[in-house]
Design an enzyme around this catalytic site. Structure first.
Site, PDB file in Angstrom:
ATOM      1  N   ARG A 126      47.677  41.751  35.425  1.00  0.00           N
ATOM      2  CA  ARG A 126      47.236  41.273  36.740  1.00  0.00           C
ATOM      3  C   ARG A 126      46.607  39.897  36.544  1.00  0.00           C
ATOM      4  NH1 ARG A 126      42.505  41.456  39.814  1.00  0.00           N
ATOM      5  NH2 ARG A 126      42.823  41.763  42.081  1.00  0.00           N
TER       6      ARG A 126
ATOM      7  N   LYS B   3      38.239  36.112  33.804  1.00  0.00           N
ATOM      8  CA  LYS B   3      36.995  36.880  33.879  1.00  0.00           C
ATOM      9  C   LYS B   3      35.910  36.318  32.964  1.00  0.00           C
ATOM     10  CE  LYS B   3      38.818  41.198  35.706  1.00  0.00           C
ATOM     11  NZ  LYS B   3      39.036  42.651  35.505  1.00  0.00           N
TER      12      LYS B   3
END
Length: 271
Positions: free
Chosen positions: A253, A219
């Site tokens: 995740r 991210k």
């Protein structure tokens, strides 16, 4: 134990959720697996690398992403679900649409991963009538606008309150606590500082009676901290996953399953 559809998953060790994006506009892989055959091969490769669950997404939730129709999302997701149904691995669908949830649940999906925390009309009812697990995530705003100056009086307090209130709603609808996972939503309507505050509070969030999922893989937070582009964030992604687990997260995740699995094995060996 996590009651996850056809499976009962032990949480005595951290679980790895492998990401399978079947979208043309994913921030992390640029639509590399939008082709069904390539997506299927990728999913099976993640299992071979050690993924405990697979999370299949047919609509991008990256900042600035446009919505897609329910029909288009189903066309992307359902063939992959059907192909993987008998592979012996728990399957998750990443969606906010109750119609997609109902179709996926009818096809035997084991977990609904909803960045909207089942707030859409009919979403709670769709999940409650199944045996599937659910991941309730916090976000501020919608993907198209959520990174436009997000603000909180206290990000940890507000995220914690929201997630616990959503869990109360599900419990009232008959969903057992053993089916509920919480996700603070790293990168969803949060600044770098907000994200870091939430990650520092992983232990607090993980102590509320529900397993905590952390998704920080590749991210923009990692890009802001390291200065590296998305394709060069594997080391930072693995480090953050390991730190989250050390602070109490039970599910991570990730895109890079093999590297994450190796790091977690080293951590487990020292416990």
């Amino acid at each position: 134990m996590l009651q996850c559809g056809r499976f009962r998953l032990s949480l005595q060790r951290p679980l790895i959720m492998g990401i399978v994006n079947v979208t043309p506009d994913s921030f992390s892989d640029g639509g590399r697996y939008a082709d069904p055959a390539r997506a299927l091969a990728h999913a099976r490769q993640l299992v071979a690398e050690g993924a405990d669950l697979l999370d299949i997404g047919g609509e991008s939730t990256r900042p600035g992403a446009a919505t897609v129709s329910e029909t288009e999302e189903l066309e992307r997701v359902m063939p992959l679900l059907a192909a993987l149904r008998d592979d012996g691995v728990p399957l998750s669908v990443d969606t906010v649409k109750p119609g997609v949830m109902r179709a996926a649940l009818a096809a035997g999906v084991d977990l609904i991963n909803d960045v909207n925390a089942l707030q859409a009309e009919g979403a709670v009812e769709a999940l409650a009538d199944s045996g599937a697990a659910v991941c309730l995530m916090h976000k501020q705003g919608d993907p198209a606008t959520m990174q436009q100056a997000p603000r909180y009086a206290s990000v940890v307090d507000e995220v914690e309150h929201f997630l616990l209130q959503r869990a109360v709603v599900l419990r009232a609808a008959g969903v057992a606590s053993a089916r509920i996972v919480l996700d603070p939503g790293i990168g969803f309507g949060k600044t770098v500082e907000h994200n870091l505050e939430l990650l520092k509070a992983t232990g607090r969030l993980a102590s509320q009676g529900y397993p905590l999922l952390i998704g920080v893989s590749r991210k923009s937070l990692l890009g802001a901290l390291t200065g590296r582009p998305v394709e060069e964030r594997i080391h930072a992604s693995v480090a953050m996953a390991l730190l989250a687990v050390a602070r109490g997260a039970r599910i991570v995740r990730v895109h890079d399953v093999a590297a994450t699995r190796d790091a977690l094995k080293m951590w487990e060996a020292l416990q």
